[in-house]
Design a protein around this motif. Structure first.
Motif, mmCIF file in Angstrom:
data_model
loop_
_atom_site.group_PDB
_atom_site.id
_atom_site.type_symbol
_atom_site.label_atom_id
_atom_site.label_comp_id
_atom_site.label_asym_id
_atom_site.label_seq_id
_atom_site.Cartn_x
_atom_site.Cartn_y
_atom_site.Cartn_z
ATOM 1 N N ARG A 490 0.816 -1.212 0.000
ATOM 2 C CA ARG A 490 0.000 0.000 0.000
ATOM 3 C C ARG A 490 0.849 1.261 0.000
ATOM 4 O O ARG A 490 0.476 2.267 -0.629
ATOM 5 C CB ARG A 490 -0.924 -0.007 1.216
ATOM 6 C CG ARG A 490 -1.706 1.286 1.389
ATOM 7 C CD ARG A 490 -2.768 1.171 2.447
ATOM 8 N NE ARG A 490 -3.414 2.458 2.692
ATOM 9 C CZ ARG A 490 -4.507 2.618 3.437
ATOM 10 N NH1 ARG A 490 -5.088 1.566 4.010
ATOM 11 N NH2 ARG A 490 -5.033 3.827 3.614
ATOM 12 N N PHE A 491 1.998 1.251 0.685
ATOM 13 C CA PHE A 491 2.813 2.466 0.859
ATOM 14 C C PHE A 491 4.065 2.407 -0.009
ATOM 15 O O PHE A 491 4.835 1.446 0.044
ATOM 16 C CB PHE A 491 3.182 2.647 2.325
ATOM 17 C CG PHE A 491 2.010 3.024 3.191
ATOM 18 C CD1 PHE A 491 1.692 4.357 3.403
ATOM 19 C CD2 PHE A 491 1.209 2.042 3.761
ATOM 20 C CE1 PHE A 491 0.606 4.706 4.183
ATOM 21 C CE2 PHE A 491 0.118 2.372 4.544
ATOM 22 C CZ PHE A 491 -0.189 3.710 4.748
ATOM 23 N N ARG A 492 4.244 3.450 -0.805
ATOM 24 C CA ARG A 492 5.400 3.564 -1.697
ATOM 25 C C ARG A 492 6.476 4.396 -1.021
ATOM 26 O O ARG A 492 6.200 5.496 -0.519
ATOM 27 C CB ARG A 492 4.969 4.237 -3.010
ATOM 28 C CG ARG A 492 6.036 4.233 -4.095
ATOM 29 C CD ARG A 492 5.539 4.960 -5.324
ATOM 30 N NE ARG A 492 5.633 6.411 -5.175
ATOM 31 C CZ ARG A 492 5.035 7.279 -5.994
ATOM 32 N NH1 ARG A 492 4.257 6.829 -6.981
ATOM 33 N NH2 ARG A 492 5.185 8.567 -5.806
ATOM 34 N N VAL A 493 7.711 3.905 -0.994
ATOM 35 C CA VAL A 493 8.824 4.600 -0.348
ATOM 36 C C VAL A 493 9.898 4.901 -1.385
ATOM 37 O O VAL A 493 10.360 3.997 -2.092
ATOM 38 C CB VAL A 493 9.426 3.756 0.800
ATOM 39 C CG1 VAL A 493 10.549 4.532 1.486
ATOM 40 C CG2 VAL A 493 8.349 3.362 1.805
ATOM 41 N N ASN A 494 10.284 6.178 -1.472
ATOM 42 C CA ASN A 494 11.370 6.618 -2.361
ATOM 43 C C ASN A 494 12.343 7.487 -1.580
ATOM 44 O O ASN A 494 11.947 8.228 -0.678
ATOM 45 C CB ASN A 494 10.815 7.409 -3.545
ATOM 46 C CG ASN A 494 9.893 6.599 -4.426
ATOM 47 O OD1 ASN A 494 8.681 6.678 -4.290
ATOM 48 N ND2 ASN A 494 10.468 5.806 -5.324
ATOM 49 N N MET A 557 13.267 11.431 2.303
ATOM 50 C CA MET A 557 12.510 10.182 2.199
ATOM 51 C C MET A 557 11.023 10.498 2.110
ATOM 52 O O MET A 557 10.467 11.129 3.004
ATOM 53 C CB MET A 557 12.776 9.289 3.410
ATOM 54 C CG MET A 557 12.034 7.956 3.359
ATOM 55 S SD MET A 557 12.387 6.883 4.789
ATOM 56 C CE MET A 557 11.312 7.646 6.020
ATOM 57 N N THR A 558 10.390 10.072 1.033
ATOM 58 C CA THR A 558 8.968 10.322 0.836
ATOM 59 C C THR A 558 8.205 9.004 0.887
ATOM 60 O O THR A 558 8.552 8.040 0.191
ATOM 61 C CB THR A 558 8.713 11.017 -0.512
ATOM 62 O OG1 THR A 558 9.407 12.269 -0.532
ATOM 63 C CG2 THR A 558 7.225 11.267 -0.726
ATOM 64 N N VAL A 559 7.185 8.983 1.730
ATOM 65 C CA VAL A 559 6.309 7.822 1.867
ATOM 66 C C VAL A 559 4.928 8.228 1.356
ATOM 67 O O VAL A 559 4.356 9.223 1.816
ATOM 68 C CB VAL A 559 6.233 7.360 3.344
ATOM 69 C CG1 VAL A 559 5.345 6.118 3.444
ATOM 70 C CG2 VAL A 559 7.628 7.075 3.887
ATOM 71 N N LEU A 560 4.385 7.448 0.415
ATOM 72 C CA LEU A 560 3.109 7.768 -0.228
ATOM 73 C C LEU A 560 2.110 6.647 0.025
ATOM 74 O O LEU A 560 2.400 5.467 -0.221
ATOM 75 C CB LEU A 560 3.314 7.963 -1.734
ATOM 76 C CG LEU A 560 2.041 8.072 -2.590
ATOM 77 C CD1 LEU A 560 1.305 9.370 -2.299
ATOM 78 C CD2 LEU A 560 2.386 7.974 -4.077
#
Length: 591
Positions: A490-494, A557-560
């Motif tokens: 569910r959560f995208r991490v870049n 760090m971006t969590v979507l």
């Protein structure tokens, strides 16, 4: 090397570099051939007839009648220069009927190495010396003796010697930055009051011994001063230059010069001595007022590293850019008009900590900058806004809200920057408005904002900074080399990163478990970051984000949440140990 008495002082003849001449009667030559009984010693720094003044931070000053020991170097002008500035000048000080030789290191900056096997020797070298015995030992050493130094004062005498030095030394031995026989006024940039940037460049050669030439460290050093949200400080990096005149005279440009190509610093760095020098130019004939006093106008600064200093930075095992960034930030503090701090932990303390902190301001540094450049308190200037908050509107817009603390503003200025960028003007809104929407932004992108009020009299200081991230596109999380999908995908991490040397890139990630991933930046065998997203809905109706880093570079760090499009960004500042993230209220998007 000579021992003698200062018998006269006068401004040096008119050169581009304002200097002060001291006539020293040689009582005892200790090393080398001395052609006359009186020598001319020229020290950079002074006031020209046209009022232009120059102060070299670290240059010594003397009073007529005092005895000195000087390490000298001949110069093409015919005068002698003091090797390594204040490090090469010893003043005779009499305390309790005894004479001591002391260096005035309040105007110098000392760089210490952690776990240095010679640290005890360096600490010993900072002790007071018995004047006569020190002079005798220098003469013996010049004649080939290798006797162990026996002139240092025993520790039981240190307190009384230090106290006596403070009460007996000349009040001009370490003058303030301004003009006048006792230093006088402050110096500062009036263009900062007008919210104009102080532009500087760096020589294209770069700093030897520092990966990438030190350009990233110079920019990081400026950024820590610019980040003071309640000042208008704006040190703007203008790229590289091929000019080498910095440090040798006024050329109308503010410049970092590396390895002293113009020989503005006597001597060379050979394992000890001067590493870098800041020179500030100001106008003694122009005085302006600012909220807490009066000051002379700064017109130029140059920062020069000593030739050979690259070998020092290269010899630092691990991360040579970190101490260089601290040195650069310290010298930029002088360029803003700050002298040395008496607080040992401050960036502007008269030594460089070299403990891994890099370019970092402490409370006393911030207080000094705010003293010189804080928000004006002149009647009629609006109060600064507060309580700035940023929330996402959609995939391209962020909404700002703030508290209006003024009753006389004409408008509000909103500035924004990316995580690794510099502030730029975003938009202006009218009086009494306490919210605004900034659009045209990329999706799932992070932006940092600040707001200030202004009227016809002037501007307030900025509000605190606030971070916001735009929504991302709702959809399925697709995992690839730089994207990891966690918590049931569910959560995208870049991850994005920027090193102190200017290398930027994206982190390469791999999933360890359904909730946990690791990222590397430079090599697959060198893990930089571990991140975990947990379902905490049964505890507090939120998803949790945890992360730990093995790095000190700038990390974004971006969590979507791909189900709702909400995104959150976490930032680790440049040259800062990664502070663990334990966010148990990250996403209130259950279920």
């Amino acid at each position: 090397v000579i021992m003698g008495e200062v018998v006269a002082t006068e401004p040096a003849p008119e050169y581009d570099v304002p200097s002060t001449d001291y006539w020293v009667e040689v009582e005892r030559p200790l090393k080398g051939f001395i052609p006359a009984s009186t020598v001319l010693v020229r020290v950079a720094g002074g006031v020209r007839d046209d009022g232009l003044a120059m102060r070299v931070i670290g240059a010594p000053a003397f009073r007529v009648g005092e005895k000195v020991v000087l390490f000298l170097e001949g110069h093409e002008s015919g005068a002698y220069r003091i090797v390594d500035l204040a490090l090469g000048a010893f003043h005779q000080v009499t305390v309790g009927g005894r004479s001591y030789a002391l260096r005035d290191l309040l105007s110098s900056t000392e760089l210490l190495l952690p776990n240095d096997p010679q640290a005890s020797g360096r600490a010993l070298s900072r002790l007071p010396r018995q004047f006569d015995r020190f002079v005798d030992w220098l003469a013996e050493r010049a004649n080939g003796s290798i006797a162990t130094p026996d002139y240092f004062v025993d520790e039981n005498r240190l307190v009384s010697v230090a106290s006596g030095w403070q009460t007996t030394k000349s009040p001009t031995a370490a003058p303030p930055l301004g003009c006048g026989p006792k230093g006088g006024n402050h110096v500062r940039w009036t263009q900062i009051d007008r919210h104009e940037p102080v532009l500087f460049t760096a020589h294209e050669s770069g700093q030897a011994g520092v990966p990438g030439g030190g350009f990233a460290e110079v920019q990081a050093a400026a950024a820590v001063w610019n980040a003071l949200s309640d000042t208008a400080i704006n040190l703007a990096y203008g790229g590289t230059t091929n000019r080498t005149s910095g440090g040798t005279g006024v050329d109308g440009f503010n410049t970092f010069i590396f390895e002293d190509p113009g020989n503005s610093i006597a001597g060379s760095f050979r394992g000890s001595g001067t590493v870098a020098v800041a020179t500030v130019f100001f106008d003694c004939d122009v005085i302006h007022t600012f909220p807490v006093g009066i000051a002379h106008d700064l017109v130029e600064f140059d920062i020069v590293t000593q030739d050979g200093s690259g070998g020092f930075f290269f010899s630092l095992a691990g991360q040579p850019g970190v101490p260089f960034s601290e040195v650069a930030a310290h010298e930029l503090g002088h360029a803003l008009g700050l002298a040395h701090s008496s607080e040992g932990n401050a960036l502007m303390a008269p030594f460089v900590h070299n403990d891994g902190r890099g370019a970092r301001l402490e409370p006393d540094d911030r207080a000094g900058a705010r003293y010189l450049y804080g928000a004006p308190t002149i009647a009629g200037t609006p109060s600064a806004p507060s309580g700035l908050a940023v929330t996402a509107v959609d995939t391209g817009s962020l909404n700002l809200t703030w508290t209006d603390n003024a009753t006389n503003e004409d408008s509000f200025d909103i500035e924004l920057r990316s995580v690794s960028g510099q502030f730029q003007h975003g938009l202006t809104v009218g009086a009494n408005i306490t919210s605004a929407t900034v659009g045209g932004l990329p999706e799932a992108s992070a932006w940092i904002f600040r707001v200030r009020s202004r009227n016809s009299i002037g501007s307030s200081s900025f509000s605190q900074e606030a971070l916001g991230t735009t929504f991302g596109t709702i959809g399925t999380c697709v995992q690839d080399a730089t994207t990891v999908c966690l918590a049931n995908d569910r959560f995208r991490v870049n991850i994005r990163f920027l090193t102190a040397q200017g290398a930027d890139g994206v982190g390469t990630g791999s999933e360890l478990t359904g909730n946990t991933a690791v990222f590397w930046f430079f090599q697959p065998t060198n893990i930089e970051l571990v991140v975990k997203v947990l379902d905490g809905c049964s505890f507090n109706s939120a998803y949790w984000v945890f992360a730990g880093g093995l790095t000190n570079v700038l990390v974004e760090m971006t969590v979507l949440d791909t189900r709702t499009g909400r995104a959150k960004t976490y930032v680790n500042p440049q040259l800062t140990e990664f502070d663990p993230i334990q966010d148990t209220v990250a996403f209130f998007t259950c279920p």
